[in-house]
Design a protein around this motif. Structure first.
Motif, PDB file in Angstrom:
ATOM      1  N   UNK A  85       0.826  -1.208   0.000  1.00 21.15           N
ATOM      2  CA  UNK A  85       0.000   0.000   0.000  1.00 21.15           C
ATOM      3  C   UNK A  85       0.861   1.258   0.000  1.00 21.15           C
ATOM      4  N   UNK A  86       2.087   1.160   0.517  1.00 14.78           N
ATOM      5  CA  UNK A  86       2.962   2.327   0.532  1.00 14.78           C
ATOM      6  C   UNK A  86       3.735   2.487  -0.774  1.00 14.78           C
ATOM      7  N   UNK A  87       3.882   1.417  -1.534  1.00 17.02           N
ATOM      8  CA  UNK A  87       4.616   1.499  -2.786  1.00 17.02           C
ATOM      9  C   UNK A  87       3.748   1.966  -3.956  1.00 17.02           C
ATOM     10  N   UNK A  88       2.435   1.881  -3.823  1.00 13.48           N
ATOM     11  CA  UNK A  88       1.578   2.261  -4.939  1.00 13.48           C
ATOM     12  C   UNK A  88       0.287   2.885  -4.427  1.00 13.48           C
ATOM     13  N   UNK A  89       0.366   4.167  -4.145  1.00 12.75           N
ATOM     14  CA  UNK A  89      -0.790   4.881  -3.605  1.00 12.75           C
ATOM     15  C   UNK A  89      -1.942   4.926  -4.594  1.00 12.75           C
ATOM     16  N   UNK A  90      -1.634   4.878  -5.893  1.00 14.47           N
ATOM     17  CA  UNK A  90      -2.700   4.930  -6.883  1.00 14.47           C
ATOM     18  C   UNK A  90      -3.621   3.736  -6.827  1.00 14.47           C
ATOM     19  N   UNK A 207      -8.303  -4.244  -8.646  1.00 15.60           N
ATOM     20  CA  UNK A 207      -7.017  -3.814  -9.193  1.00 15.60           C
ATOM     21  C   UNK A 207      -7.052  -3.772 -10.718  1.00 15.60           C
ATOM     22  N   UNK A 208      -7.677  -4.769 -11.329  1.00 19.46           N
ATOM     23  CA  UNK A 208      -7.764  -4.796 -12.792  1.00 19.46           C
ATOM     24  C   UNK A 208      -8.580  -3.631 -13.321  1.00 19.46           C
ATOM     25  N   UNK A 209      -9.605  -3.223 -12.573  1.00 19.72           N
ATOM     26  CA  UNK A 209     -10.424  -2.095 -13.026  1.00 19.72           C
ATOM     27  C   UNK A 209      -9.606  -0.807 -13.051  1.00 19.72           C
ATOM     28  N   UNK A 210      -8.656  -0.674 -12.113  1.00 22.10           N
ATOM     29  CA  UNK A 210      -7.779   0.503 -12.114  1.00 22.10           C
ATOM     30  C   UNK A 210      -6.772   0.408 -13.251  1.00 22.10           C
ATOM     31  N   UNK A 211      -6.169  -0.760 -13.408  1.00 24.82           N
ATOM     32  CA  UNK A 211      -5.200  -0.952 -14.484  1.00 24.82           C
ATOM     33  C   UNK A 211      -5.821  -0.670 -15.853  1.00 24.82           C
ATOM     34  N   UNK A 250       3.025   2.689 -14.435  1.00 19.35           N
ATOM     35  CA  UNK A 250       2.239   1.585 -14.984  1.00 19.35           C
ATOM     36  C   UNK A 250       2.920   0.251 -14.730  1.00 19.35           C
ATOM     37  N   UNK A 251       4.228   0.187 -14.950  1.00 18.37           N
ATOM     38  CA  UNK A 251       4.972  -1.049 -14.707  1.00 18.37           C
ATOM     39  C   UNK A 251       4.886  -1.453 -13.240  1.00 18.37           C
ATOM     40  N   UNK A 252       4.998  -0.477 -12.337  1.00 19.41           N
ATOM     41  CA  UNK A 252       4.917  -0.773 -10.907  1.00 19.41           C
ATOM     42  C   UNK A 252       3.545  -1.316 -10.534  1.00 19.41           C
ATOM     43  N   UNK A 253       2.492  -0.742 -11.125  1.00 20.28           N
ATOM     44  CA  UNK A 253       1.132  -1.204 -10.832  1.00 20.28           C
ATOM     45  C   UNK A 253       0.906  -2.617 -11.374  1.00 20.28           C
TER      46      UNK A 253
END
Length: 287
Positions: A85-90, A207-211, A250-253
């Protein structure tokens, strides 16, 4: 100024949720009794919902009237979920963490977490387990496609780091996230009534809906290239294991999504039912 929760706040946060990770899909028991040392040990953290310091995840979104290190701004998570949760706030906005916290506290008050929750009256665990595995199998081609992208890029390389997301991976993510006719409800062929499975499935759909909203996953976008530049960081407690840190958002997500798919897959392979769930002490380096 460095912010950290006081011991009393940490105790409040972990006892309010019965020492379980507050992420509903995870629910890991974070306290273990060491018989040799006669000590209780914790594999969990008091995490800031709205980041502790400038530049940290969700730092600027602290609600008016909240104390940065007050109990209202804390959530108890296992070490893995805290890192994610701290590595990807989005992917993990503050209002989501607030809902996790409220759910976990209410669940604990009702004595309702992974170890003793009841399954749906009509659920057949074996059938639901198979449906959940089929759910993961449907995502697997996308995971393999993503891995092919970043595995072909040398760690710490700054040259030739762009790779295109395959149309198949794009279609799977968009369908899973609601871009197609996924219809994620109890009429779906892979919907499960065993909540241990359903919570994980719902999290992956979220998560997929955000991606699927990212430009690289737009059907009309002919340029689906992503910068896969990354560094490899060894795990402190897992020999011969490491994690990847990506430069591009994007790669991080995508990498975090892959990690969650693997966590769910491990969960299904180790599942022993709602009355007994064992977590493997050794994880193979899949990342």
């Amino acid at each position: 100024m460095s912010h950290e929760f006081l011991p009393a706040v940490k105790k409040h946060l972990r006892t309010a949720v019965g020492f379980y990770c507050s992420a509903p899909h995870c629910g890991k028991q974070t306290n273990v009794f060491n018989r040799d040392r006669l000590l209780e040990q914790y594999d969990g953290d008091a995490a800031h919902i709205y980041g502790a310091n400038p530049g940290s995840a969700r730092h600027a979104d602290l609600p008016s009237g909240w104390e940065r290190d007050g109990a209202e701004n804390g959530i108890w998570l296992c070490a893995t979920c805290h890192r994610q949760v701290d590595q990807n706030a989005g992917l993990f906005p503050g209002d989501l963490l607030e809902r996790w916290k409220k759910w976990a506290e209410e669940a604990h008050e009702l004595g309702y977490r992974r170890m003793n929750r009841n399954t749906h009256a009509s659920a057949d665990i074996r059938e639901d387990l198979e449906r959940a595995k089929q759910f993961v199998s449907g995502i697997w081609p996308a995971v393999e496609g993503f891995r092919n992208c970043y595995s072909s890029v040398a760690s710490e390389s700054r040259w030739d780091t762009y790779r295109s997301i395959s149309p198949l991976a794009t279609r799977i993510i968009r369908t899973l996230g609601g871009g197609g006719n996924w219809g994620w409800n109890n009429s779906h062929q892979h919907w499960t009534f065993v909540e241990d499975f359903q919570l994980w499935q719902t999290e992956l759909v979220r998560l997929a809906s955000i991606l699927s909203s990212y430009p690289a996953f737009k059907i009309s976008n002919r340029d689906s290239e992503v910068d896969w530049r990354h560094v490899r960081i060894p795990h402190e407690t897992k020999p011969f294991s490491s994690t990847l840190v990506f430069h591009d958002e994007t790669a991080a997500a995508i990498y975090l999504f892959i990690q969650q798919v693997y966590r769910f897959d491990d969960f299904l392979n180790e599942y022993r039912g709602t009355s007994h769930h064992s977590f493997s002490m050794l994880q193979k380096d899949r990342y």
